[in-house]
Scaffold this motif. Structure first.
Motif, PDB file in Angstrom:
ATOM      1  N   ASN A  80       6.003  -2.421   5.620  1.00 51.28           N
ATOM      2  CA  ASN A  80       6.024  -3.539   4.667  1.00 51.28           C
ATOM      3  C   ASN A  80       4.739  -3.561   3.835  1.00 51.28           C
ATOM      4  OD1 ASN A  80       8.272  -4.097   6.173  1.00 51.28           O
ATOM      5  ND2 ASN A  80       7.469  -5.946   7.127  1.00 51.28           N
ATOM      6  N   LEU A 329      11.397  -8.674   2.081  1.00 48.40           N
ATOM      7  CA  LEU A 329      12.628  -7.981   1.686  1.00 48.40           C
ATOM      8  C   LEU A 329      12.721  -6.626   2.393  1.00 48.40           C
ATOM      9  CD1 LEU A 329      15.178  -7.814  -0.071  1.00 48.40           C
ATOM     10  CD2 LEU A 329      13.770  -6.770  -1.862  1.00 48.40           C
ATOM     11  N   THR A 330      11.584  -5.934   2.483  1.00 49.76           N
ATOM     12  CA  THR A 330      11.564  -4.646   3.180  1.00 49.76           C
ATOM     13  C   THR A 330      12.016  -4.831   4.630  1.00 49.76           C
ATOM     14  OG1 THR A 330       9.688  -4.037   1.778  1.00 49.76           O
ATOM     15  CG2 THR A 330      10.113  -2.630   3.683  1.00 49.76           C
ATOM     16  N   ILE A 332      13.911  -7.339   5.853  1.00 49.23           N
ATOM     17  CA  ILE A 332      15.325  -7.714   5.928  1.00 49.23           C
ATOM     18  C   ILE A 332      16.204  -6.471   5.728  1.00 49.23           C
ATOM     19  CG2 ILE A 332      17.175  -9.028   4.788  1.00 49.23           C
ATOM     20  CD1 ILE A 332      14.970 -11.113   4.067  1.00 49.23           C
ATOM     21  N   MET A 333      15.795  -5.598   4.802  1.00 49.46           N
ATOM     22  CA  MET A 333      16.592  -4.398   4.559  1.00 49.46           C
ATOM     23  C   MET A 333      16.522  -3.442   5.745  1.00 49.46           C
ATOM     24  SD  MET A 333      16.605  -3.926   0.458  1.00 49.46           S
ATOM     25  CE  MET A 333      15.714  -2.497   0.476  1.00 49.46           C
TER      26      MET A 333
ATOM     27  N   TYR B   4      12.438  -3.761  15.513  1.00 47.90           N
ATOM     28  CA  TYR B   4      11.086  -3.802  16.067  1.00 47.90           C
ATOM     29  C   TYR B   4      11.105  -4.406  17.474  1.00 47.90           C
ATOM     30  CZ  TYR B   4       9.885  -2.461  11.390  1.00 47.90           C
ATOM     31  OH  TYR B   4       9.821  -1.778  10.206  1.00 47.90           O
ATOM     32  N   ILE B  43      25.215  -9.646   4.745  1.00 50.61           N
ATOM     33  CA  ILE B  43      24.152  -8.872   4.087  1.00 50.61           C
ATOM     34  C   ILE B  43      24.327  -7.415   4.534  1.00 50.61           C
ATOM     35  CG2 ILE B  43      22.575 -10.855   4.025  1.00 50.61           C
ATOM     36  CD1 ILE B  43      20.943  -9.477   6.239  1.00 50.61           C
ATOM     37  N   PRO B  44      23.683  -6.468   3.852  1.00 52.92           N
ATOM     38  CA  PRO B  44      23.919  -5.058   4.197  1.00 52.92           C
ATOM     39  C   PRO B  44      23.482  -4.708   5.622  1.00 52.92           C
ATOM     40  CG  PRO B  44      22.824  -5.255   2.077  1.00 52.92           C
ATOM     41  CD  PRO B  44      22.808  -6.614   2.676  1.00 52.92           C
ATOM     42  N   LYS B  45      23.953  -3.565   6.066  1.00 55.11           N
ATOM     43  CA  LYS B  45      23.531  -3.029   7.359  1.00 55.11           C
ATOM     44  C   LYS B  45      22.057  -2.627   7.281  1.00 55.11           C
ATOM     45  CE  LYS B  45      26.186   0.450   8.165  1.00 55.11           C
ATOM     46  NZ  LYS B  45      27.078   1.495   8.619  1.00 55.11           N
ATOM     47  N   GLY B  46      21.421  -2.549   8.422  1.00 57.94           N
ATOM     48  CA  GLY B  46      20.014  -2.143   8.444  1.00 57.94           C
ATOM     49  C   GLY B  46      19.848  -0.653   8.178  1.00 57.94           C
ATOM     50  N   MET B  47      18.586  -0.240   7.999  1.00 57.87           N
ATOM     51  CA  MET B  47      18.307   1.156   7.658  1.00 57.87           C
ATOM     52  C   MET B  47      17.110   1.656   8.448  1.00 57.87           C
ATOM     53  SD  MET B  47      18.457   1.353   3.541  1.00 57.87           S
ATOM     54  CE  MET B  47      18.446  -0.298   2.911  1.00 57.87           C
ATOM     55  N   VAL B  52      14.571   2.881   3.982  1.00 54.16           N
ATOM     56  CA  VAL B  52      14.038   1.676   3.337  1.00 54.16           C
ATOM     57  C   VAL B  52      12.909   2.052   2.391  1.00 54.16           C
ATOM     58  CG1 VAL B  52      12.846  -0.517   3.698  1.00 54.16           C
ATOM     59  CG2 VAL B  52      14.665   0.155   5.232  1.00 54.16           C
ATOM     60  N   MET B  56      12.986   1.120  -1.500  1.00 52.33           N
ATOM     61  CA  MET B  56      11.989   0.228  -2.110  1.00 52.33           C
ATOM     62  C   MET B  56      11.178   0.959  -3.190  1.00 52.33           C
ATOM     63  SD  MET B  56      12.525  -2.784  -0.891  1.00 52.33           S
ATOM     64  CE  MET B  56      11.154  -3.706  -1.539  1.00 52.33           C
TER      65      MET B  56
END
Lengths: 478, 439
Positions: A80, A329-330, A332-333, B4, B43-47, B52, B56
């Motif tokens: 993040n 946001l990072t 949550i994604m 995490y 919401i979308p699935k995690g990555m 990510v 980003m």
């Protein structure tokens, strides 16, 4: 340890700036600074060592267990921070033309969309810079709603006696009068008491759920409908959202406005007290009152929408603590829909596991053996038996390299310690903490004076706070 | 999905068993079914971290990072020394909580104490707090701080940044305070109007120095008008400018506030930034937010603590001087490291370079047909010009060359800014582009 002002030597410094390549212009005499400016005069070596020394006197989540109730001190993922440092985010001027900041607007747009789904709201606004700022903004929405309907008598905000101090403070700052309602013996909102205080002057009700003693308000639908029937609105303090992501949503419990703490639930670091981010969410009928500008997306192009005539206006410069939102946001994604639920489940599991293992040693006045993501211990008995207070207990934990739980909160529990382990701790850490809590408890009965004298292994012992307040020294001699 | 959570499924299961449960769902059986979510979040699935990171970066790449910036207007691009970025990336500082437990928070507390000292030095004031959210909320808090039982009106100069004025408006709407705007004349606060507007209800007068148009206000004149009265004099200032410009205290200011972003904090699309507030000993107990004080520990060693907490929300609840809790601590540390790195001479140099470059820029712009200074007053590093041709087209052309031109105030006027980062060559090159465009 020396202050940075006590290090260095006159004329020491860094060579940072070039010679001036244009004619030098000086300020005219009337505007010129005459007053001395005493800033540190240190070399880069000294700065580097000074702050390294300060890190040794600082305790972060990376240093150890941080079960600080209500603050959700979970691990702060490094990806993040790395993303927030990308020049594409960190070196963008806030007043660039819209077509050059499509990525920034997309960050806000996506964060709005996802957090709205997570909370069951229709919109989310990111101007508020911290939780309390979010509360203030959310309460302004409630104020604007009543005013817009010409319902001008509604000047009271109802707050449970177990609420965070920011709730009543924010309500007062937004121009409301605060009504406190007592909790039941079980630690829940007293619905009878609530019924008695609501009326034509009720503007709204603020609640965090799970509440501040770590229990889910089972009568939540009854509570929110009491307020709605009286003509008020329900405000959700998101401090404890970490217990229920993907399980339940404030929007489905009858709440009209929420604020979140991205620096709690969504893993952004606390920075020693900030920056945080306290986005405010609301249902559609309140959207027109949100701060402006708003960000909208049409045909995959993001734009600012400037004025809503009914907007409460800005609550800060520009658009919010952007880089904090980038981090959230990072996160949550990364976690996604399953990961967020998994985080909440493990937060609740870890809290229950700790509580279960401590309940035979400590008094846990509420919850009948179960809790959500945090629980509250009362050391009232220990105080009575051995004059060992929650403060003494907390200070002793420092010597075991555990950050103490939140002390003396909520106010309805005497000698309270509020424990929130979060989901990012291993079973070994929890087991070790349980052991230490019990060991300190034993010590309190056997050698209470040791607890009074703690901590003994830290850079300082207990500071004299009375002296600090009576004779305030708030700056260094320079 | 990314996670995490360190405990394995097997460990989680053992922990559930230990507390007498069989499944995660049972942890939530106290939640009534009516409010439970049916099915997964929409919401979308995690990555994975790598996915990510790529996603980003893709989003970040949609933004344009300009190589030359001539725009300020409340956010300034200055050079950030490498040591600043290094120090504030230290994990302990980033991940620590508010320093309530003083014994393990001396690092954060001392850094704030040093920051407070530097803000006092810059402004010449006696007391500073540990920071508030930004320059706009600092001004709003100062206005609220100035309220007296019989004085509830704020007078705010029209030459204050409009975002600040709007924020103050939001803060005081619905409370017992109100505000009036002092008109400007030639881009400066009109002192004659100000005199006429003062009355026994006036709580404070707020001006910005340098003002929104970059001009230097007659701070002494306003100080003279207010001196001897119970009206609080509030000045919002650019901290870099204080390397060469008069300190607020030299004007007789009661509360100095400002946006600390220029002190080593990146542009960051508007935040996080740093609000600073400083005042006199007399008003010390009205300051909002955290304040760090020096004291001694049980063994007589120097110690720092959060102090004067009787003002704050966690003690006073609805009677607190403000609701502020989290502030901008890491940004305050950033500013402190910046000020330690540049020192007095460096700050003076940054201020002088910024001012000199801005004057050179102004001079060169005025060579171009249709470009004239709109105001005649003395300025620091921002100024307003006319633009002989279509403003949007002009700025569009600059953008094609990787230059973020001045801020368009309207379709005729541009607010320009220069800092030490703008080289003579860069300025000259821009002037050539503009000349071609106008011709």
């Amino acid at each position: 340890m020396k202050l940075i002002f006590e290090k260095g030597n006159t004329n020491r410094g860094l060579t940072l700036m070039p010679e001036c390549d244009v004619p030098v212009v000086n300020v005219s005499a009337g505007f010129e600074r005459k007053r001395e400016l005493n800033l540190p005069h240190v070399s880069e070596t000294e700065i580097s060592r000074h702050y390294t020394e300060l890190t040794k006197r600082t305790f972060g989540v990376n240093n150890g267990f941080y079960p600080l109730g209500s603050c959700t001190m979970k691990y702060n993922p490094k990806i993040n921070d790395e993303i927030a440092r990308l020049p594409g985010f960190s070196d963008v001027h806030p007043l660039q033309p819209e077509h050059t900041v499509q990525g920034c607007l997309e960050v806000y747009y996506l964060a709005d969309k996802y957090l709205s789904k997570i909370t069951g709201m229709d919109h989310m606004d990111f101007q508020p810079a911290a939780g309390a700022h979010g509360e203030f903004t959310g309460l302004k929405l409630i104020w604007a709603y009543h005013m817009d309907r010409n319902d001008t008598k509604r000047d009271k905000i109802i707050v449970p006696d177990s609420a965070h101090g920011t709730n009543p403070a924010s309500a007062a700052m937004a121009g409301f009068t605060v009504i406190n309602v007592p909790s039941t013996e079980e630690g829940f909102v007293d619905t009878d008491a609530l019924r008695e205080v609501v009326g034509e002057d009720t503007a709204g009700f603020m609640l965090t759920n799970p509440n501040t003693i770590g229990l889910f308000e089972e009568n939540i639908l009854e509570i929110t409908s009491i307020i709605h029937e009286a003509g008020g609105l329900n405000y959700y303090d998101g401090a404890n959202l970490n217990a229920i992501m993907g399980v339940a949503r404030p929007g489905d419990m009858g709440f009209d406005v929420v604020h979140l703490n991205l620096h709690k639930t969504f893993s952004t670091p606390h920075g020693g007290g900030g920056p945080g981010s306290g986005p405010v969410g609301c249902k559609e009928f309140l959207a027109k009152y949100l701060p402006t500008p708003r960000i909208v997306c049409r045909d995959n192009i993001y734009t600012f929408e400037d004025k809503s005539e009914k907007s409460i206006g800005r609550v800060k410069d520009f658009y919010g603590n952007f880089l904090v939102v980038v981090r959230a946001l990072t996160y949550i994604m990364t976690l996604g829909r399953e990961g967020l639920k998994d985080a909440s489940e493990n937060a609740v599991l870890n809290a229950n596991y700790m509580m279960h293992n401590l309940k035979d040693t400590f008094t846990i006045p509420f919850g009948k053996g179960r809790c959500m993501h945090e629980f509250v211990i009362s050391l009232e008995k220990l105080k009575k038996d051995k004059s060992v207070s929650a403060l003494d207990f907390a200070k002793t934990l420092l010597d075991y390299d555990i950050h103490p739980p939140t002390m003396y909160f909520p106010l309805i529990v005497h000698e309270a310690l509020m424990v929130e382990p979060t989901e990012t701790e291993t079973k070994e850490t929890l087991d070790r903490a349980i052991e230490i809590f019990k060991e300190v408890h034993n010590k309190a009965y056997e050698e209470p004076e040791l607890l009074h004298a703690s901590p003994t292994t830290k850079p300082i012992g207990r500071p004299d706070e009375v002296m600090a307040a009576r004779n305030p020294i708030l700056r260094a001699n320079t | 999905m990314g996670t995490y959570v360190p405990n394995t499924k097997e460990e989680q299961h053992r922990m559930l068993k230990a507390i007498g449960l069989n499944s995660m769902d049972e942890l939530f059986d106290v939640i009534p079914d009516e409010v439970k979510l049916n099915g997964p979040l929409d919401i979308p699935k995690g990555m994975s971290e790598m996915e990510v990171s790529m996603k980003m970066r893709e989003i970040a790449d949609k933004n344009k990072v300009f190589k030359s910036v001539f725009r300020g207007c409340g956010a300034y691009r200055h050079y950030i020394p490498a040591i600043v970025k290094q120090v504030v990336s230290k994990e302990e500082f980033i991940t620590a909580y508010t320093p309530y437990q003083a014994e393990i928070s001396q690092g954060i507390l001392q850094s704030i104490f040093e920051f407070q000292t530097m803000i006092c030095e810059l402004t010449g004031m006696q007391v500073s707090n540990a920071s508030v959210y930004d320059g706009a909320t600092a001004a709003a808090e100062a206005v609220i701080m100035s309220k007296e039982r019989k004085r509830k009106k704020a007078l705010i100069s029209a030459s204050v940044n409009p975002m600040i004025i709007e924020t103050i408006g939001t803060y005081i709407t619905g409370t017992d305070m109100d505000m009036d705007i002092i008109p400007v004349k030639d881009g400066l606060t009109d002192l004659e109007s100000l005199k006429d507007m003062l009355d026994e209800d006036t709580a404070c007068v707020l001006i910005q120095q340098p003002n929104f148009y970059g001009l230097l206000e007659d701070g002494d004149g306003i100080g003279g008008i207010l001196s001897g009265s119970d009206i609080k004099y509030i000045m919002s200032c650019n901290p870099i400018s204080l390397g060469v410009l008069k300190a607020p205290a030299e004007y007789g200011v009661d509360i100095a506030v400002g946006e600390g972003q220029p002190l080593g904090i990146g542009l960051s699309f508007g935040g996080p930034y740093l609000g600073f507030m400083a005042t006199t000993d007399k008003l010390m107990r009205r300051l909002p937010g955290r304040i760090v004080g020096e004291t001694k520990d049980s063994q007589g060693r120097r110690a720092f603590v959060l102090t004067l907490q009787a003002r704050e929300q966690h003690i006073r609840r609805e009677k607190a001087s403000s609701n502020i809790c989290s502030n901008q601590a890491l940004c305050a540390m950033t500013a402190a490291v910046y000020l330690a790195a540049v020192g007095r001479n460096g700050l003076k140099q940054v201020a002088s370079l910024s001012m000199s470059k801005a004057h050179y820029l102004a001079e060169r712009l005025c060579e171009i047909e249709g470009f004239d200074m709109v105001y005649k007053g003395e300025f620091f590093n921002e100024f307003v010009t006319t633009a002989g041709t279509d403003v949007d087209k002009l700025l569009g052309t600059l953008e094609e060359h990787g230059i973020l031109g001045g801020y368009p105030l309207n379709d005729k006027h541009i607010l320009w800014c220069a800092t030490e980062l703008n080289t003579k060559n860069e300025i000259d090159a821009m002037i050539e582009i503009l000349k071609m465009e106008v011709n």
